[in-house]
Design an enzyme around this catalytic site. Structure first.
Site, mmCIF file in Angstrom:
data_model
loop_
_atom_site.group_PDB
_atom_site.id
_atom_site.type_symbol
_atom_site.label_atom_id
_atom_site.label_comp_id
_atom_site.label_asym_id
_atom_site.label_seq_id
_atom_site.Cartn_x
_atom_site.Cartn_y
_atom_site.Cartn_z
ATOM 1 N N THR A 1 103.979 90.904 77.680
ATOM 2 C CA THR A 1 104.337 90.986 76.275
ATOM 3 C C THR A 1 103.346 90.262 75.407
ATOM 4 O OG1 THR A 1 106.362 90.540 78.030
ATOM 5 C CG2 THR A 1 106.650 90.639 75.181
ATOM 6 N N TYR B 1 100.676 86.278 89.494
ATOM 7 C CA TYR B 1 100.999 86.875 88.461
ATOM 8 C C TYR B 1 100.575 88.884 89.311
ATOM 9 C CZ TYR B 1 102.230 88.430 83.622
ATOM 10 O OH TYR B 1 102.426 89.064 82.265
ATOM 11 N N LYS C 1 104.179 85.267 91.170
ATOM 12 C CA LYS C 1 105.597 86.453 90.314
ATOM 13 C C LYS C 1 105.963 87.775 90.608
ATOM 14 C CE LYS C 1 104.741 87.708 85.215
ATOM 15 N NZ LYS C 1 105.231 89.736 85.309
#
Lengths: 306, 306
Positions: free
Chosen positions: B49, B135, B163
């Site tokens: 993001t 990630y 994640k």
């Protein structure tokens, strides 16, 4: 078929970096000389095989400068200007023109998956004074061009060619017919994916964007010339000579194999940029055997250098 | 559940750039202040993001410096250090530590598809003094971690969390059970994919790496706290308030939606890096409506700021 910048054999050299991550301009020069000497129709500098995406804009400029100096107009230079950001790709395209490249390759490198409109606007922004080839390589960019998007891009001035991945269904002739019908006359349609090149060329595509030709330009060119002359038997024969190499390409990815091939050929030592790892040492025998098979079958009939 | 760096709500802010492509540090500061004020458990700076992959290492350092200054230790800062090249990621990790970040996010950004061994060695090289979260975001990196690889990585010192993307089959509890069994105690397992967060949290995952929380930290935190308290009805209620926003995220990609959301919230104007295009103006009404729905349902009960 009219010979243009994007027709025939385009040979994709590695961009050799030394162990400190600096361009090995000598080794690049030796690689380019082999391609020029063999008579390839163009050089695809800083393509996927040239690891363009792993290099900084400054490293890419340095590579192009060294290549222009070495090639010195003997063979047309097409240079990859793909980048994640549109402004970076625009800068690279401007540099390429200023430094004497003959054409551009542009791949829609992505992180956030891109929409067709985003890719269209990206190409529109980057396309400028030099002829440009759409680099359709979903295996690395993860963006697949629809035929409609290719047709739309082909209307942009100077967007002159597309480099296609091998069709999943193997129907080269059908895909070629559809793309020809949707694009202007003179728009060049070529393929990458070395193990499908023979079939693509025999189906009448305009060009082979070849990884193997970066190090083995002689036999790759012999395959192209045989296909262009409609000599299917000879094309099949040369392709069969490449089979053990194609098997390695498919198993490990051609990029990794090329570094070891450069060593086995005695051209020089270079390593892929980490995280990419070199082929395991255990593969060296297979690379040697693949090369020996190639020499056995086509060595004496291919133009040098193998 | 012990609260650690990688537990609870991690809010992922945009990295706002002005129209000349320079960091808008004021707007970043306003965004971070909202997250701190709302009481999020951590900030996921320069995640997907935050468009980390579109920024140069220098731009990323500038962003981290501005964030450290603004946050000033009030909320833990986790920073994305993913890069195509291992040496770049190593440099970014060193910078992050030196500049005062609390933890790292590392995604296996790729161009040539990576092998498991390459990803393992990449993580081994980058993991250092700071706690690191794997990630796992195949939608952008196009690399999927196998459970075996996660287990192997979890043995590297300081690799403390993963994640995960939403499981395709929706079986959060089953996946969580399998991952817990394969990883050391204390290894944190969290999820991204905002529309699945409620189910993931209710299944007992350790954290929500949240895009929406970058701009709407209040209601996102209320959802997390409800789930942590085992209050399924309240979690369902807040999730239902987010539904119109989740629909926009799924249709256009959350990254594109967030820029318009920042404007609609009156926080400020920033544009995605091209080639990414802003949402069409025609979507503004839907974004406004999604926000109004959220305020209607949870506005009065969520901690400010919405």
């Amino acid at each position: 078929m009219t010979m243009t910048l994007f027709t025939g054999l385009s040979a994709f050299p590695l961009t050799p970096m030394d162990d400190e991550g600096r361009l090995d301009a000598d080794l690049l020069g030796r690689t380019l000389d082999r391609i020029v000497t063999a008579g390839a129709d163009s050089i695809g500098l800083l393509g996927s095989t040239g690891g363009y995406v792993y290099l900084t804009p400054e490293e890419r400029k340095r590579t192009l400068r060294a290549a222009v100096e070495c090639v010195d107009g003997r063979t047309p230079l097409i240079v990859g200007v793909g980048a994640l950001r549109t402004d970076t790709a625009e800068d690279l395209a401007r540099d390429a023109k200023a430094m004497g490249a003959d054409g551009l390759l542009l791949a829609p490198v992505s992180y956030q998956p891109l929409t067709e409109e985003e890719v269209f606007r990206h190409f529109e922004a980057v396309a400028g004074d030099l002829p440009l080839c759409i680099y359709n390589n979903p295996g690395t960019t993860r963006f697949s061009f629809s035929p409609d998007l290719i047709a739309r891009l082909a209307e942009i001035p100077n967007v002159a060619a597309v480099k296609m991945p091998l069709p999943a269904n193997g129907d080269y002739a059908g895909e070629l017919r559809r793309l020809r019908a949707m694009t202007p006359g003179g728009f060049a349609i070529g393929y990458s994916g070395d193990w499908g090149a023979k079939d693509a060329l025999l189906a009448g595509v305009d060009s082979w964007y070849s990884v193997a030709a970066g190090l083995l330009p002689g036999p790759a060119l012999a395959l192209v010339r045989a296909a262009q002359a409609g000599n299917a038997a000879e094309a099949e024969r040369i392709d069969s000579a490449f089979q053990p190499l194609w098997a390695l390409f498919r198993e490990f990815g051609s990029y990794r194999v090329m570094f070891m091939l450069a060593e086995v050929l005695g051209i020089g030592h270079a390593s892929p940029p980490r995280p990419i790892l070199p082929l395991p040492e255990a593969c060296r025998g297979r690379v040697q055997a693949a090369l020996e098979h190639l020499v056995d079958v086509v060595g004496d009939r291919a133009e040098s250098p193998i």
